[in-house]
Motif scaffolding. Structure first.
Motif, short mmCIF file in Angstrom:
data_model
loop_
_atom_site.label_atom_id
_atom_site.label_comp_id
_atom_site.label_asym_id
_atom_site.label_seq_id
_atom_site.Cartn_x
_atom_site.Cartn_y
_atom_site.Cartn_z
N LYS A 211 27.50 50.07 49.75
CA LYS A 211 28.70 50.16 48.31
C LYS A 211 28.01 49.22 47.35
CE LYS A 211 33.09 51.55 50.32
NZ LYS A 211 34.49 50.93 50.50
N SER A 212 27.93 49.39 45.86
CA SER A 212 27.35 48.36 45.24
C SER A 212 28.59 47.76 44.61
CB SER A 212 26.67 49.21 44.08
OG SER A 212 27.43 50.06 43.48
N LYS A 213 29.73 47.94 44.88
CA LYS A 213 30.88 47.31 44.39
C LYS A 213 31.13 45.77 44.71
CE LYS A 213 33.63 51.59 44.71
NZ LYS A 213 34.59 52.10 44.95
N GLY A 214 30.71 45.41 45.77
CA GLY A 214 30.98 44.04 46.36
C GLY A 214 32.13 44.21 47.38
N ARG A 215 32.61 43.11 47.76
CA ARG A 215 33.65 43.08 48.81
C ARG A 215 34.82 43.92 48.46
NH1 ARG A 215 32.44 40.79 53.11
NH2 ARG A 215 34.21 40.14 53.75
N ARG A 216 35.33 43.68 47.06
CA ARG A 216 36.47 44.57 46.90
C ARG A 216 36.59 44.86 45.52
NH1 ARG A 216 39.82 41.69 43.43
NH2 ARG A 216 39.82 39.49 43.78
N GLU A 217 37.08 45.97 45.07
CA GLU A 217 37.15 46.23 43.66
C GLU A 217 37.77 45.38 42.86
OE1 GLU A 217 38.13 50.45 42.85
OE2 GLU A 217 37.55 50.91 44.89
N ALA A 218 37.53 45.39 41.42
CA ALA A 218 38.22 44.20 40.41
C ALA A 218 39.75 44.72 40.35
CB ALA A 218 37.45 44.40 39.05
N LEU A 219 40.52 43.64 40.30
CA LEU A 219 41.85 43.84 39.96
C LEU A 219 42.13 44.46 38.59
CD1 LEU A 219 43.12 40.52 41.37
CD2 LEU A 219 43.09 42.74 42.56
N THR A 220 42.96 45.71 38.59
CA THR A 220 43.28 46.20 37.16
C THR A 220 44.65 46.40 37.33
OG1 THR A 220 43.26 48.32 38.23
CG2 THR A 220 41.06 47.49 37.39
N ASN A 221 45.23 46.68 35.93
CA ASN A 221 46.67 46.70 35.85
C ASN A 221 47.40 45.85 36.17
OD1 ASN A 221 45.88 49.47 34.49
ND2 ASN A 221 46.05 50.42 36.37
N ILE A 222 47.09 44.62 35.78
CA ILE A 222 48.01 43.31 36.56
C ILE A 222 48.88 42.71 35.35
CG2 ILE A 222 47.51 40.94 37.62
CD1 ILE A 222 46.25 42.51 39.39
N GLU A 223 49.96 42.38 35.49
CA GLU A 223 50.74 41.77 34.51
C GLU A 223 50.70 40.24 34.75
OE1 GLU A 223 55.05 42.38 33.28
OE2 GLU A 223 54.62 44.52 33.87
N TRP A 224 49.84 39.73 33.68
CA TRP A 224 49.72 38.22 34.41
C TRP A 224 50.92 37.45 33.54
CZ3 TRP A 224 46.05 37.04 37.55
CH2 TRP A 224 45.06 37.83 37.67
N TYR A 225 51.20 36.22 34.23
CA TYR A 225 52.34 35.42 33.69
C TYR A 225 51.73 33.66 33.75
CZ TYR A 225 52.91 34.87 38.69
OH TYR A 225 52.84 34.60 40.14
N PRO A 226 52.39 33.19 32.83
CA PRO A 226 52.02 31.71 32.75
C PRO A 226 52.56 31.09 34.01
CG PRO A 226 53.60 32.19 31.06
CD PRO A 226 53.16 33.49 31.56
N LEU A 227 51.79 30.03 34.55
CA LEU A 227 52.60 29.35 35.60
C LEU A 227 53.20 28.24 34.85
CD1 LEU A 227 49.41 29.03 38.15
CD2 LEU A 227 51.67 30.39 38.33
#
Length: 159
Positions: free
Chosen positions: A141-157
């Motif tokens: 696989k040429s993707k690496g260890r895991r696929e990039a995260l997508t559709n993530i709702e980020w929030y401030p800490l």
């Protein structure tokens, strides 16, 4: 704490280590004797050598394929599947094969390593069939260890 108390503490610690070491050597010796008397005691395979004990309904097809997957092993259906099942799963799980995605050169190197160090038999004409199946169905696989995260709702800490 006096020197005498400190010395007693060190002696106690030494004797504790000595007793634990003796117990471990004794346990290993007993297990070795048991293994020499009956190696099958330590094996999860209780049927015959090089076969897995799997509960199978005699009315069901042993090598059933559903949705392109060989149900017993999890291998993808394809040309050479049963050759791979019959040669590779005698010694290790199919999951070990599935997780090791390699190109043709690396699969052949791995087979040579198993033949040299793990007592893998000469595969003869089956080697080409096995390598072709593995390269086709389990290439790197040429993707690496895991696929990039997508559709993530980020929030401030908050601090």
């Amino acid at each position: 704490m006096s020197k005498q108390d400190n010395f007693r503490k060190q002696v106690k610690s030494f004797y504790g280590i000595l007793v634990i070491s003796f117990a471990m050597v004794l346990l290993i010796g007993v297990l070795g004797v048991i293994y020499m008397m009956d190696p099958s005691v330590f094996s999860s395979k209780k049927d015959t050598p090089n076969s897995e004990v799997v509960d199978v309904d005699p009315d069901e097809d042993w090598d059933k394929i559903e949705n392109g997957i060989h149900l017993r092993t999890g291998f993808k259906d394809g040309e050479g599947l049963m050759t791979v099942v019959n040669n590779c799963t005698n010694c290790h799980s199919a999951q070990l094969v599935i997780q090791n995605r390699m190109n043709e050169e690396r699969w052949i190197e791995t087979i040579r390593w198993m033949q040299k160090t793990q007592n893998l038999w000469d595969l003869g004409d089956n080697e080409k069939v096995i390598v072709n199946y593995l390269v086709t169905n389990y290439p790197p696989k040429s993707k690496g260890r895991r696929e990039a995260l997508t559709n993530i709702e980020w929030y401030p800490l908050e601090q």
